[in-house]
Scaffold this active site. Structure first.
Site, mmCIF file in Angstrom:
data_model
loop_
_atom_site.group_PDB
_atom_site.id
_atom_site.type_symbol
_atom_site.label_atom_id
_atom_site.label_comp_id
_atom_site.label_asym_id
_atom_site.label_seq_id
_atom_site.Cartn_x
_atom_site.Cartn_y
_atom_site.Cartn_z
ATOM 1 N N LYS A 110 0.821 -1.226 0.000
ATOM 2 C CA LYS A 110 0.000 0.000 0.000
ATOM 3 C C LYS A 110 0.845 1.261 0.000
ATOM 4 O O LYS A 110 0.471 2.264 -0.610
ATOM 5 C CB LYS A 110 -0.952 0.031 1.196
ATOM 6 C CG LYS A 110 -0.307 -0.216 2.543
ATOM 7 C CD LYS A 110 -0.508 -1.633 2.923
ATOM 8 C CE LYS A 110 0.097 -2.003 4.240
ATOM 9 N NZ LYS A 110 -0.296 -3.361 4.615
ATOM 10 N N GLU A 195 4.534 -4.196 15.069
ATOM 11 C CA GLU A 195 5.944 -4.166 14.671
ATOM 12 C C GLU A 195 6.802 -3.607 15.808
ATOM 13 O O GLU A 195 6.298 -2.863 16.665
ATOM 14 C CB GLU A 195 6.123 -3.226 13.474
ATOM 15 C CG GLU A 195 5.281 -3.563 12.266
ATOM 16 C CD GLU A 195 5.866 -4.697 11.446
ATOM 17 O OE1 GLU A 195 7.071 -4.951 11.568
ATOM 18 O OE2 GLU A 195 5.102 -5.319 10.691
ATOM 19 N N ASP A 206 -0.301 3.827 7.969
ATOM 20 C CA ASP A 206 -0.714 2.650 7.204
ATOM 21 C C ASP A 206 -2.184 2.782 6.768
ATOM 22 O O ASP A 206 -2.514 2.559 5.598
ATOM 23 C CB ASP A 206 -0.505 1.394 8.076
ATOM 24 C CG ASP A 206 -1.016 0.141 7.410
ATOM 25 O OD1 ASP A 206 -0.306 -0.408 6.545
ATOM 26 O OD2 ASP A 206 -2.144 -0.297 7.738
ATOM 27 N N LYS A 210 -3.927 3.252 2.837
ATOM 28 C CA LYS A 210 -5.035 2.459 2.290
ATOM 29 C C LYS A 210 -6.213 3.335 1.878
ATOM 30 O O LYS A 210 -6.787 3.141 0.808
ATOM 31 C CB LYS A 210 -5.464 1.420 3.323
ATOM 32 C CG LYS A 210 -4.366 0.391 3.608
ATOM 33 C CD LYS A 210 -4.701 -0.403 4.848
ATOM 34 C CE LYS A 210 -3.608 -1.395 5.195
ATOM 35 N NZ LYS A 210 -3.799 -1.999 6.520
HETATM 36 N N1 LIG Z 1 1.558 -9.126 6.728
HETATM 37 C C1 LIG Z 1 0.314 -8.931 6.303
HETATM 38 O O1 LIG Z 1 -0.620 -9.534 6.813
HETATM 39 C C2 LIG Z 1 0.054 -7.992 5.153
HETATM 40 C C3 LIG Z 1 -1.277 -7.700 4.791
HETATM 41 C C4 LIG Z 1 -1.515 -6.875 3.702
HETATM 42 C C5 LIG Z 1 -0.458 -6.326 3.016
HETATM 43 N N2 LIG Z 1 0.826 -6.599 3.413
HETATM 44 C C6 LIG Z 1 1.930 -6.024 2.638
HETATM 45 O O2 LIG Z 1 2.642 -7.083 2.037
HETATM 46 C C7 LIG Z 1 4.015 -6.745 1.914
HETATM 47 C C8 LIG Z 1 4.855 -7.802 2.621
HETATM 48 O O3 LIG Z 1 4.476 -7.850 3.979
HETATM 49 P P1 LIG Z 1 4.984 -8.998 4.963
HETATM 50 O O4 LIG Z 1 4.206 -8.838 6.211
HETATM 51 O O5 LIG Z 1 4.992 -10.307 4.277
HETATM 52 O O6 LIG Z 1 6.478 -8.515 5.222
HETATM 53 P P2 LIG Z 1 7.659 -9.309 5.951
HETATM 54 O O7 LIG Z 1 7.131 -10.468 6.685
HETATM 55 O O8 LIG Z 1 8.450 -8.300 6.684
HETATM 56 O O9 LIG Z 1 8.527 -9.862 4.718
HETATM 57 C C9 LIG Z 1 9.262 -9.019 3.898
HETATM 58 C C10 LIG Z 1 10.092 -9.859 2.960
HETATM 59 O O10 LIG Z 1 10.830 -9.002 2.110
HETATM 60 C C11 LIG Z 1 12.180 -9.441 2.069
HETATM 61 N N3 LIG Z 1 13.062 -8.306 1.825
HETATM 62 C C12 LIG Z 1 13.278 -7.234 2.599
HETATM 63 N N4 LIG Z 1 14.187 -6.431 2.020
HETATM 64 C C13 LIG Z 1 14.555 -7.025 0.871
HETATM 65 C C14 LIG Z 1 15.460 -6.697 -0.152
HETATM 66 N N5 LIG Z 1 16.196 -5.590 -0.103
HETATM 67 N N6 LIG Z 1 15.574 -7.556 -1.207
HETATM 68 C C15 LIG Z 1 14.844 -8.680 -1.278
HETATM 69 N N7 LIG Z 1 13.950 -9.041 -0.323
HETATM 70 C C16 LIG Z 1 13.822 -8.223 0.739
HETATM 71 C C17 LIG Z 1 12.441 -10.054 3.432
HETATM 72 O O11 LIG Z 1 13.536 -10.955 3.317
HETATM 73 P P3 LIG Z 1 14.032 -11.880 4.539
HETATM 74 O O12 LIG Z 1 12.898 -12.832 4.820
HETATM 75 O O13 LIG Z 1 15.220 -12.579 4.032
HETATM 76 O O14 LIG Z 1 14.303 -10.942 5.663
HETATM 77 C C18 LIG Z 1 11.108 -10.753 3.683
HETATM 78 O O15 LIG Z 1 11.099 -12.030 3.117
HETATM 79 C C19 LIG Z 1 4.141 -5.334 2.520
HETATM 80 O O16 LIG Z 1 4.016 -4.386 1.495
HETATM 81 C C20 LIG Z 1 2.941 -5.249 3.449
HETATM 82 O O17 LIG Z 1 2.514 -3.928 3.676
HETATM 83 C C21 LIG Z 1 1.110 -7.415 4.461
#
Ligand SMILES: NC(=O)c1ccc[n+]([C@@H]2O[C@H](COP(=O)([O-])OP(=O)(O)OC[C@H]3O[C@@H](n4cnc5c(N)ncnc54)[C@H](OP(=O)(O)O)[C@@H]3O)[C@@H](O)[C@H]2O)c1
Length: 433
Positions: A110, A195, A206, A210
């Site tokens: 987002k 977080e 956030d 949205k």
């Molecule tokens: N979590 C939710 O429920 C949710 C809901 C709706 C939307 N979102 C959105 O979805 C997206 C991902 O969220 P998430 O919760 O899955 O995040 P997350 O758990 O923090 O995962 C982020 C991922 O990105 C990787 N990463 C970070 N920096 C990087 C880089 N420079 N190069 C390559 N990979 C990199 C990390 O690698 P490592 O694993 O190796 O550290 C990790 O695998 C975000 O935009 C978030 O706003 C999340």
């Protein structure tokens, strides 16, 4: 997409293997043939920060890219799925690279869409490829498709909702447990609901990302995050949650977008909302959205705004749309015709206030407070006075009739200067929905 006689394979490159990325890989491993267009969705390559990190899914058979930009440009993928996060940095660079390379992009990001949606939409449309982001707003709840597609023939007047599960969880827990904001936040961090740096969530940013996206889709414009008025929940006091409860309200962080003159007012604020309202009843980490339109009246959506399973399902729905084919503008009109969603000009915001004043328990104080408000042009709707407790003063609570917010705020700062008032009065607004 590669096709044999009876079999289409859509090759996916996934950048980001955290909560959502791992959830998507788990889903696709279980149901690779879920897409209604037929064929299979197969992840062929991935990228994350650490190759050696233990993952809940097996990635040993997948091509690995240290650099998400290189993954985005790989000729071995058809769709680039960005699940890294962040408005800039690797997420933006990789999405741009994928679009430049003529690949469809699906993202849950987002921050990226709210802050750079216009330029990315222009790039996607110039290359004739889809840029889809269902999971970016309300996770598993189909808010983007509802507003962009199902309601495209509706004149949406306003959208209001709970778009951040972390804030909703904290406010719900404060009310249920009687604990202060800081204590509930610390517990939420311990449980992994918040977080380590909670600013994006509790600061309201956030939710603002949205609602900025939904406003662009509903009102026809490009996302204008800079124009959003943002207030978080860090100053919501347990006492106000209790007193609001006595008056028949709950306090929720509401993100709203409403037509105002030629523009739209987009904001995020803690609001008092009647306990009987469906939004007030969305508790815990739930998200909820109320859409008001000229023809439909009201629509209410509620569900999980986050989490691996629901969010991955929303990402998978976008991948299925890519496979079905067709490419509508990213927002309501072609990107080259879009102007940023205009903030309201010359339209005075009006609201009903909840004012809590801590005063010395002495005769005449109530009269001086109410006179102060009346002289400033604020008319009181109801009063609530609590007996002295263990605090140095007694709280007087008033709700007001609707009045220009500037007038109300000036009046509140004026009564804050009365000698019997012990601390700056607390002003919250009462939701008009
Ligand atoms: N979590 C939710 O429920 C949710 C809901 C709706 C939307 N979102 C959105 O979805 C997206 C991902 O969220 P998430 O919760 O899955 O995040 P997350 O758990 O923090 O995962 C982020 C991922 O990105 C990787 N990463 C970070 N920096 C990087 C880089 N420079 N190069 C390559 N990979 C990199 C990390 O690698 P490592 O694993 O190796 O550290 C990790 O695998 C975000 O935009 C978030 O706003 C999340």
């Amino acid at each position: 997409m590669s096709a044999t006689r009876n079999h289409t394979t859509c090759r996916i490159g996934v950048a980001g293997l955290g909560t959502v990325g791992s959830g998507l890989l788990a889903f696709l491993a279980e149901r690779p043939d879920y897409a209604p267009a037929g064929g299979r969705v197969v992840v062929t390559a991935v990228s994350a920060r650490s190759r050696s990190r233990a993952r809940p899914v097996d990635i040993s058979h997948l091509a690995w890219f240290d650099d998400p930009v290189a993954l985005a440009q790989s000729p071995d993928i058809d769709v680039f799925v960005e699940l890294v996060g962040g408005s800039d940095g690797p997420a933006k660079a990789a999405v741009e690279a994928a679009l430049q390379a003529g690949k469809a992009v699906v993202t849950a990001n987002k921050a990226l869409i709210a802050e750079h949606g216009a330029e990315l939409a222009a790039l996607a449309e110039a290359r004739g490829v889809p840029l889809l982001f269902e999971a970016a707003v309300m996770g598993g709840v189909p808010a983007v498709k509802t507003v962009r597609e199902a309601l495209v023939g509706e004149d949406i007047q306003s959208l209001s909702g709970i778009l951040n599960g972390t804030c909703n969880y904290i406010l719900t827990e404060m009310e249920a447990s009687g604990s202060a904001f800081a204590d509930v936040l610390a517990e939420a961090q311990r449980l992994g609901y918040a977080e380590a740096d909670p600013t994006m969530d509790v600061g309201g940013f956030d939710a603002a990302h949205k609602i900025t996206i939904l406003a662009a889709l509903a009102f026809g414009g490009s996302p204008n995050f800079a124009a959003a008025e943002i207030q978080g929940i860090a100053n919501v006091d347990l006492l106000d949650i209790r007193l609001a409860g006595d008056l028949g309200y709950r306090i929720k962080l509401i993100a709203s977008a409403e037509r105002a003159g030629e523009g739209a007012r987009v904001r995020v604020r803690p609001f008092l909302i009647r306990k009987s309202h469906p939004i007030a009843q969305a508790d815990g980490a739930l998200n909820a959205l109320y859409v008001e339109g000229r023809r439909i009246g009201r629509i209410f959506l509620q569900g999980p705004g986050a989490g691996a399973g629901p969010t991955a399902a929303a990402v998978a729905a976008d991948i299925a749309d890519v496979m079905v084919g067709g490419c509508r503008p990213v927002f309501l009109s072609p990107a080259l015709e879009l102007r940023p969603c205009a903030p309201p000009e010359g339209v005075v915001a009006e609201g009903r206030g909840y004012i809590r004043v801590m005063v010395r328990d002495e005769p005449g104080v109530l009269a001086s407070v109410s006179e102060g408000l009346a002289e400033a042009g604020v008319s009181i709707e109801s009063f609530l006075q609590k007996p002295p407790g263990d605090t140095p003063g007694v709280p007087i609570v008033m709700t007001t009739h609707a009045v220009a917010e500037t007038v109300l705020e000036a009046a509140v700062s004026r009564i804050g200067r009365l000698p019997a008032v012990l601390e700056p009065p607390r002003l919250l607004y009462i939701a008009g929905i």
